[in-house]
Design an enzyme around this catalytic site. Sequence first.
Site, mmCIF file in Angstrom:
data_model
loop_
_atom_site.group_PDB
_atom_site.id
_atom_site.type_symbol
_atom_site.label_atom_id
_atom_site.label_comp_id
_atom_site.label_asym_id
_atom_site.label_seq_id
_atom_site.Cartn_x
_atom_site.Cartn_y
_atom_site.Cartn_z
ATOM 1 N N ASP A 1 0.867 -1.163 0.000
ATOM 2 C CA ASP A 1 0.000 0.000 0.000
ATOM 3 C C ASP A 1 0.911 1.221 0.000
ATOM 4 O O ASP A 1 2.115 1.119 0.261
ATOM 5 C CB ASP A 1 -0.894 -0.033 1.243
ATOM 6 C CG ASP A 1 -1.680 1.244 1.428
ATOM 7 O OD1 ASP A 1 -2.404 1.647 0.494
ATOM 8 O OD2 ASP A 1 -1.563 1.860 2.503
ATOM 9 N N ASP B 1 -0.144 5.254 0.908
ATOM 10 C CA ASP B 1 -0.390 6.205 1.990
ATOM 11 C C ASP B 1 -0.629 5.480 3.308
ATOM 12 O O ASP B 1 -1.508 4.628 3.412
ATOM 13 C CB ASP B 1 -1.606 7.085 1.668
ATOM 14 C CG ASP B 1 -1.393 7.929 0.418
ATOM 15 O OD1 ASP B 1 -0.398 8.665 0.376
ATOM 16 O OD2 ASP B 1 -2.221 7.843 -0.513
ATOM 17 N N ASP C 1 -1.702 -1.014 5.988
ATOM 18 C CA ASP C 1 -1.898 -0.401 7.301
ATOM 19 C C ASP C 1 -3.353 -0.317 7.729
ATOM 20 O O ASP C 1 -3.632 0.049 8.874
ATOM 21 C CB ASP C 1 -1.331 1.024 7.297
ATOM 22 C CG ASP C 1 -2.129 1.949 6.382
ATOM 23 O OD1 ASP C 1 -2.234 1.657 5.179
ATOM 24 O OD2 ASP C 1 -2.642 2.972 6.869
#
Length: 223
Positions: free
Chosen positions: A14, A16, A173
Amino acid sequence: MNPAMYPYPLVVFDLDGTLVDSGSDIAEALNRTLQDWQLPRVAEATVLTWIGDGVRRLVEQAFTAGGSRADLDVVMPGFMVHYRECLLRSPRLFDGVREALALLRGREVPLAICTNKPAALVQPLLEYLGIGQQFALVLGGDSLPQRKPSGEPLRHIAAQFGVATGDCLMVGDSLTDYRAAQDAGMPIALVRYGYPRGLDLDTADAVVVVDDLRALPGLRDGE
């Protein structure tokens, strides 16, 4: 070093909240848009809880919270102007990211990015941060008809490298990343420092939860 010596033949990141701390810039773009529509600014901490499902959903949540029924089709072009203007305002790599990527590339492990950020904005950000050459493939939130939390982007990436999704590693995240990995049947490693969006990191079915990407499984010799 033979890539077969690393536990995973492909690692998908991922962007951001996993590689890049961009929350402040995204929040500023969103708040400039709210101001354009005479709506109050929102605290950055609140914006961070909205990041991860794509920019349209981000704007929708902010306008709903502000009590506005503005047409998103009218709002989005203005937001995208601010988003581009704020893209390189103050992003930074999280601690350990640059070193972890270098270690993986040193092991000849192919790396990819699967993000819900618009594809056109991804490469300029990567180049600005000096990691643009590390990734063999970058998939944005508008690259396919589906985006995370659908597992289709992860399946698509794995197929591009000719590997099974269950053999790869996703690194993310958020709840969005977690659900995408579950849908694709791809193992996931999670970071503690990102934008979890309600994901309970302590109970998630993850390969590992790390505070620093240099702690990814098998990354250092002897593990």
